[in-house]
Design a protein around this motif. Structure first.
Motif, PDB file in Angstrom:
ATOM      1  N   ALA A 215       0.832  -1.208   0.000  1.00 47.74           N
ATOM      2  CA  ALA A 215       0.000   0.000   0.000  1.00 47.74           C
ATOM      3  C   ALA A 215       0.865   1.256   0.000  1.00 47.74           C
ATOM      4  CB  ALA A 215      -0.923  -0.002   1.218  1.00 47.74           C
ATOM      5  N   ARG A 216       1.933   1.234   0.765  1.00 50.24           N
ATOM      6  CA  ARG A 216       2.802   2.412   0.876  1.00 50.24           C
ATOM      7  C   ARG A 216       3.556   2.679  -0.426  1.00 50.24           C
ATOM      8  NH1 ARG A 216       5.256   4.432   5.781  1.00 50.24           N
ATOM      9  NH2 ARG A 216       4.768   2.437   6.778  1.00 50.24           N
ATOM     10  N   GLU A 217       4.021   1.608  -1.083  1.00 49.53           N
ATOM     11  CA  GLU A 217       4.902   1.759  -2.241  1.00 49.53           C
ATOM     12  C   GLU A 217       4.152   1.904  -3.566  1.00 49.53           C
ATOM     13  OE1 GLU A 217       7.444  -1.638  -2.210  1.00 49.53           O
ATOM     14  OE2 GLU A 217       8.004  -1.342  -0.115  1.00 49.53           O
ATOM     15  N   VAL A 231     -13.119   5.756   7.223  1.00 48.24           N
ATOM     16  CA  VAL A 231     -12.659   6.611   8.311  1.00 48.24           C
ATOM     17  C   VAL A 231     -11.681   7.667   7.800  1.00 48.24           C
ATOM     18  CG1 VAL A 231     -11.399   6.646  10.512  1.00 48.24           C
ATOM     19  CG2 VAL A 231     -12.997   4.769   9.999  1.00 48.24           C
ATOM     20  N   GLU A 232     -10.833   7.248   6.857  1.00 50.80           N
ATOM     21  CA  GLU A 232      -9.780   8.145   6.383  1.00 50.80           C
ATOM     22  C   GLU A 232      -9.325   7.694   5.008  1.00 50.80           C
ATOM     23  OE1 GLU A 232      -5.489   9.910   8.060  1.00 50.80           O
ATOM     24  OE2 GLU A 232      -6.719   8.590   9.309  1.00 50.80           O
ATOM     25  N   VAL A 240      -0.881   5.987   5.716  1.00 49.22           N
ATOM     26  CA  VAL A 240      -0.031   4.976   6.342  1.00 49.22           C
ATOM     27  C   VAL A 240       1.103   5.618   7.127  1.00 49.22           C
ATOM     28  CG1 VAL A 240       1.417   2.942   5.936  1.00 49.22           C
ATOM     29  CG2 VAL A 240      -0.595   3.339   4.500  1.00 49.22           C
ATOM     30  N   GLY A 241       1.648   6.716   6.596  1.00 52.28           N
ATOM     31  CA  GLY A 241       2.802   7.336   7.243  1.00 52.28           C
ATOM     32  C   GLY A 241       2.456   8.260   8.393  1.00 52.28           C
ATOM     33  N   GLU A 242       1.447   9.108   8.206  1.00 49.82           N
ATOM     34  CA  GLU A 242       1.062  10.068   9.247  1.00 49.82           C
ATOM     35  C   GLU A 242      -0.455  10.142   9.345  1.00 49.82           C
ATOM     36  OE1 GLU A 242       2.895  13.831   8.576  1.00 49.82           O
ATOM     37  OE2 GLU A 242       4.925  13.026   8.506  1.00 49.82           O
ATOM     38  N   PRO A 243      -1.110   9.065   9.790  1.00 46.94           N
ATOM     39  CA  PRO A 243      -2.573   9.061   9.847  1.00 46.94           C
ATOM     40  C   PRO A 243      -3.114  10.133  10.773  1.00 46.94           C
ATOM     41  CG  PRO A 243      -1.660   7.196  11.048  1.00 46.94           C
ATOM     42  CD  PRO A 243      -0.518   7.815  10.307  1.00 46.94           C
ATOM     43  N   ARG A 247      -8.326   6.162  15.163  1.00 48.77           N
ATOM     44  CA  ARG A 247      -8.617   4.759  14.861  1.00 48.77           C
ATOM     45  C   ARG A 247      -7.640   4.219  13.832  1.00 48.77           C
ATOM     46  NH1 ARG A 247      -8.464   0.398  15.037  1.00 48.77           N
ATOM     47  NH2 ARG A 247     -10.037  -1.230  14.701  1.00 48.77           N
ATOM     48  N   THR A 248      -7.252   5.021  12.863  1.00 47.97           N
ATOM     49  CA  THR A 248      -6.263   4.599  11.878  1.00 47.97           C
ATOM     50  C   THR A 248      -4.923   4.356  12.550  1.00 47.97           C
ATOM     51  OG1 THR A 248      -7.375   6.126  10.353  1.00 47.97           O
ATOM     52  CG2 THR A 248      -5.351   5.092   9.590  1.00 47.97           C
ATOM     53  N   ARG A 249      -4.535   5.263  13.444  1.00 50.57           N
ATOM     54  CA  ARG A 249      -3.265   5.108  14.148  1.00 50.57           C
ATOM     55  C   ARG A 249      -3.253   3.834  14.984  1.00 50.57           C
ATOM     56  NH1 ARG A 249      -3.980  10.788  14.792  1.00 50.57           N
ATOM     57  NH2 ARG A 249      -4.757  10.539  16.925  1.00 50.57           N
TER      58      ARG A 249
END
Length: 269
Positions: A215-217, A231-232, A240-243, A247-249
């Protein structure tokens, strides 16, 4: 005009949207699984959907091609409303490839046979053409030498790559992936993800996944779902990096570092 629009006889879609979901609700009896989902996937995008088990991710995916019938709401694929009672849903599905958690290969057919049967029966291609397309797609997933091998003789990762090649052989404009690596041993996951990374430049993809590195790449956008709602959503470096949402965190803490999450949970008791 796209191949799907020509097939369906619909006017061109000028919005650039491969998928449009508006106000999507899905209930199973008294259980409301999807609670008013609104998402858009633009053509050429790779969108990953993440979230805990039971959040409605797979149900959302299955509603896109009407494997599950929505309780209410509208779903459009390339401008064609698949939730219209009069839609030719089989015509729409011919332009959508779907790869499931289970490989769903025919055990009595070789890899080549699994790739050609739908081409011949659904698309009406002759044997020679179907085999040419099948071999091209087996080559795309790195399994040229396995065309005469039966599913039971393949590893789980190889079976999933055959399933991807089978979907590609139908010439889809859109690929749906429902946790395609969840049934695989960890050491086999990389081969499947490598194939998906290569496809990301060629076809629109909506991917339900627990693979945060993918997902990140690879994703252009990431959608986080929980309890049947979005939710986001945003670019992977944000979600993924700075939610932004607590709830995501919490979810990512458990997925990315389960041991640390357990320690934090124990410390809060």
């Amino acid at each position: 005009m796209t191949g799907l629009e020509k097939f369906m006889g619909t006017p061109p879609d000028t919005t650039g949207a491969a998928i449009e979901v508006t106000g999507l609700h899905k209930s199973f009896g008294d259980l409301e699984v999807l609670k008013g989902i609104d998402i858009t996937v633009r053509r050429g995008e790779v969108v990953c959907v993440i979230g805990p088990s039971g959040s409605g991710k797979s149900t959302l995916l299955r509603c896109v091609n009407l494997l599950e019938e929505p309780t209410s709401g509208v779903v459009r694929v390339a401008g064609v409303e698949v939730t219209d009672p009069d839609v030719d849903i089989d015509g729409v599905r011919r332009r959508i490839g779907m790869v499931f958690q289970a490989f769903n290969l025919f055990p009595h057919l070789t890899a080549l046979g699994n790739l050609t049967i739908a081409q011949r029966r659904v698309l009406g291609r002759g044997k020679a053409e179907a085999e040419e397309v099948a071999r091209r797609n087996l080559r795309r997933v790195g399994l040229t030498e396995k065309e005469h091998v039966y599913p039971a003789q393949l590893s789980g990762g190889q079976q999933q790559r055959v399933a991807i090649a089978r979907a590609l052989s139908m010439g889809p404009e859109l690929m749906l992936f429902d946790e395609p690596t969840s049934a695989l041993d960890p050491e086999l996951v990389g081969d499947v993800l490598a194939v998906m990374r290569r496809l990301a430049d060629e076809v629109t993809m909506l991917v339900v996944t627990h693979e945060m590195s993918f997902a990140r790449e690879v994703a252009d956008r990431v959608i986080f779902m929980d309890a049947g709602a979005v939710v986001e959503e945003g670019p992977p470096e944000q979600v993924v990096g700075e939610p932004r949402h607590a709830r995501t965190r919490s979810f990512l803490a458990r997925v990315l570092d389960p041991a640390a999450a357990e320690v934090l949970e124990e410390g809060s008791e």
